[in-house]
Scaffold this active site. Sequence first.
Site, PDB file in Angstrom:
ATOM      1  N   TYR A 456       0.818  -1.236   0.000  1.00  0.00           N
ATOM      2  CA  TYR A 456       0.000   0.000   0.000  1.00  0.00           C
ATOM      3  C   TYR A 456       0.843   1.274   0.000  1.00  0.00           C
ATOM      4  O   TYR A 456       0.287   2.364   0.108  1.00  0.00           O
ATOM      5  CB  TYR A 456      -0.872   0.073   1.259  1.00  0.00           C
ATOM      6  CG  TYR A 456      -1.603  -1.179   1.645  1.00  0.00           C
ATOM      7  CD1 TYR A 456      -2.591  -1.710   0.827  1.00  0.00           C
ATOM      8  CD2 TYR A 456      -1.336  -1.815   2.855  1.00  0.00           C
ATOM      9  CE1 TYR A 456      -3.273  -2.853   1.201  1.00  0.00           C
ATOM     10  CE2 TYR A 456      -2.018  -2.955   3.239  1.00  0.00           C
ATOM     11  CZ  TYR A 456      -2.983  -3.468   2.398  1.00  0.00           C
ATOM     12  OH  TYR A 456      -3.665  -4.594   2.776  1.00  0.00           O
ATOM     13  N   CYS A 483      14.072 -11.045  -2.499  1.00  0.00           N
ATOM     14  CA  CYS A 483      14.445 -10.825  -3.904  1.00  0.00           C
ATOM     15  C   CYS A 483      13.330 -10.133  -4.668  1.00  0.00           C
ATOM     16  O   CYS A 483      12.692 -10.727  -5.551  1.00  0.00           O
ATOM     17  CB  CYS A 483      14.805 -12.154  -4.554  1.00  0.00           C
ATOM     18  SG  CYS A 483      16.433 -12.654  -4.078  1.00  0.00           S
TER      19      CYS A 483
HETATM   20  N1  LLP Z   1     -14.831  -5.235   9.631  1.00  0.00           N
HETATM   21  C1  LLP Z   1     -14.740  -5.686   8.375  1.00  0.00           C
HETATM   22  C2  LLP Z   1     -15.907  -6.229   7.726  1.00  0.00           C
HETATM   23  C3  LLP Z   1     -13.522  -5.593   7.690  1.00  0.00           C
HETATM   24  O1  LLP Z   1     -13.444  -6.018   6.433  1.00  0.00           O
HETATM   25  C4  LLP Z   1     -12.397  -5.064   8.350  1.00  0.00           C
HETATM   26  C5  LLP Z   1     -11.106  -4.980   7.672  1.00  0.00           C
HETATM   27  C6  LLP Z   1     -12.549  -4.634   9.684  1.00  0.00           C
HETATM   28  C7  LLP Z   1     -13.782  -4.733  10.284  1.00  0.00           C
HETATM   29  C8  LLP Z   1     -11.417  -4.066  10.471  1.00  0.00           C
HETATM   30  O2  LLP Z   1     -10.869  -2.950   9.877  1.00  0.00           O
HETATM   31  P1  LLP Z   1      -9.815  -2.052  10.720  1.00  0.00           P
HETATM   32  O3  LLP Z   1     -10.526  -1.497  11.925  1.00  0.00           O
HETATM   33  O4  LLP Z   1      -8.703  -2.927  11.108  1.00  0.00           O
HETATM   34  O5  LLP Z   1      -9.386  -0.987   9.784  1.00  0.00           O
HETATM   35  N2  LLP Z   1      -4.525  -5.131   5.382  1.00  0.00           N
HETATM   36  C9  LLP Z   1      -4.980  -3.776   5.410  1.00  0.00           C
HETATM   37  C10 LLP Z   1      -6.292  -3.629   6.105  1.00  0.00           C
HETATM   38  C11 LLP Z   1      -7.390  -4.490   5.494  1.00  0.00           C
HETATM   39  C12 LLP Z   1      -8.631  -4.464   6.306  1.00  0.00           C
HETATM   40  C13 LLP Z   1      -9.650  -5.396   5.769  1.00  0.00           C
HETATM   41  N3  LLP Z   1     -10.880  -5.381   6.480  1.00  0.00           N
HETATM   42  C14 LLP Z   1      -3.898  -2.887   6.035  1.00  0.00           C
HETATM   43  O6  LLP Z   1      -2.840  -3.400   6.366  1.00  0.00           O
HETATM   44  O7  LLP Z   1      -4.069  -1.678   6.142  1.00  0.00           O
END
Ligand code: LLP
Length: 533
Positions: A456, A483
């Site tokens: 990202y 790599c």
């Molecule tokens: N609820 C649902 C339905 C979700 O899809 C997600 C995250 C959350 C809650 C929690 O979101 P948060 O509060 O953590 O923002 N890998 C990415 C983030 C992907 C989040 C996917 N869904 C990153 O590293 O920023």
Amino acid sequence: MWRQAGFLADAFAVFKEHNYSVDLISTSESTVTITLDPESAVDADGSRFIRFIDDLSGLCQVEVKTDCVSISMVGNAIRTILGKLSSALDLFQDRHVHLVTQSANDLNLTLVVDSEHADSLVRKLHQTLISSQADNRAEFGPSWSEMNRTAGTARGSPEWWHARAPDLLEILGQRECAYVYDLNIIRKAAQRLNALRTVHRVLYSVKANDHPRILQVMAQEGLGFECVSIAEVEHVLETVPGGQPAEILFTPNFAPREEYEKAFQAGVRVTVDNSWVLREWHGLFTHKELFLRLDLESGHGHHRKVITSGKESKFGISLEHLGELSDHLQKHDIRVTGLHAHTGSGVTDVSVWQEQLRRLLAVLPRFPAVKVLNLGGGLGVPDRPEQSRLDLAELDKLLHASLGEAEIQLWLEPGRYLVANSGVLLARVTQLKDKGNYHYVGIATGMNSLIRPALYGSYHDIVNLSRLDSPSTVPCRIVGPICESGDVLGESRLLPPTCEGDVLLIANTGAYGRVMASHYNRRIPAEELFLAS
Ligand code: LLP
């Protein structure tokens, strides 16, 4: 001017005679364009300027343009990145550019435009070149605020890990790398969310970090769990002592049918985000209670890949399908007891949840059995020290204002907010290298442990934990051992002079760090350790 030796000399003699210093200049075969600094050009009654123009008119045709502004992009060796400036130069497309110069000392590129466009152009240039340049930071170097702050100091006060530096180094021991967490930080974040008076329930979004000790802390703080796969559901039930299915909300997306079957068997609450599932597998849902995840048509997030609402997103049921869906639900005795919406991840504007609530309340009359509105997660944390924290008090106020007297429970299901700041990734310096424009600092782990910067362009603060008190003076590109050229954890970061064996700390890695790690290149990702409280 064409082949006329001495034309410029004659013209500049007039400037000299009237004591005018030339600021910028560009020439063609027939035209010379010059800017004068208005402060030196304007005299009290304008008579000096008129005499000057008269004299110049003896040599050539003179046109005077006032109300112009020069806009400069300033930087070292700017000629070497002209290609990277194309998006910036595009901004001038519809503006009348009177002059372009590139300074002889290669320190700036200047364009002269009408002053009415200056403010908006500068704002857009700033946005294009600086604010949104996570991927381009290599060329643009550290920002002014980065150059002028003490390492690890956020919003005026030091980050928690500053005071724990000796403990962190001790727990790392002889290891090459490790994620280290402070559970107290998680507890405090959970308590802040539990204190929201409008929010009835907080569920922890397990995907952010599923370490059993972290799940146990969430349970101790009274949080439920939001799971997106049956494996997450089983993991919570196995690792949280006394974990009850009723504490779990299962929110899958395009999951196989058998995951829904298992979820109902386990007795967890199920959220459905596709009306196709309800039609095609109606036998599975008949006489059941469930939540519906809706797409409320506007998405938000720190990167387009984490926006989970709106036309481009695969999540949720479109509002336009609700009519036919209601009939189907009635026919099969499917009771909708909750509505859910999650716009995306890393949201910092609290009015987003208020807007979600407003839109959910608007569809509520279609679902008389609904008792819960789940506003999702997405609560952002500041990535950069100069960014401010999410204003939870304001969030509470806005939700309260929109909820009014409605007899409904509000739920939130954050992941990042609860864990991001609790974790740091420590990694030992392996090698140094000077090549091209960069001073490389190599560390023992990279995108195999933390993929967020590569995926990202995410920013994580990076400091040299072994030399926390030394001034950070050296611009570095911090890379891992994988790599892939994308295995860069930080571009243009200032570190103190750094040596092999030093320990670098990568901050804010408690969320979406270890859970997104891989064994790419057969490198083992950083293990997870916990500070004693
Ligand atoms: N609820 C649902 C339905 C979700 O899809 C997600 C995250 C959350 C809650 C929690 O979101 P948060 O509060 O953590 O923002 N890998 C990415 C983030 C992907 C989040 C996917 N869904 C990153 O590293 O920023």
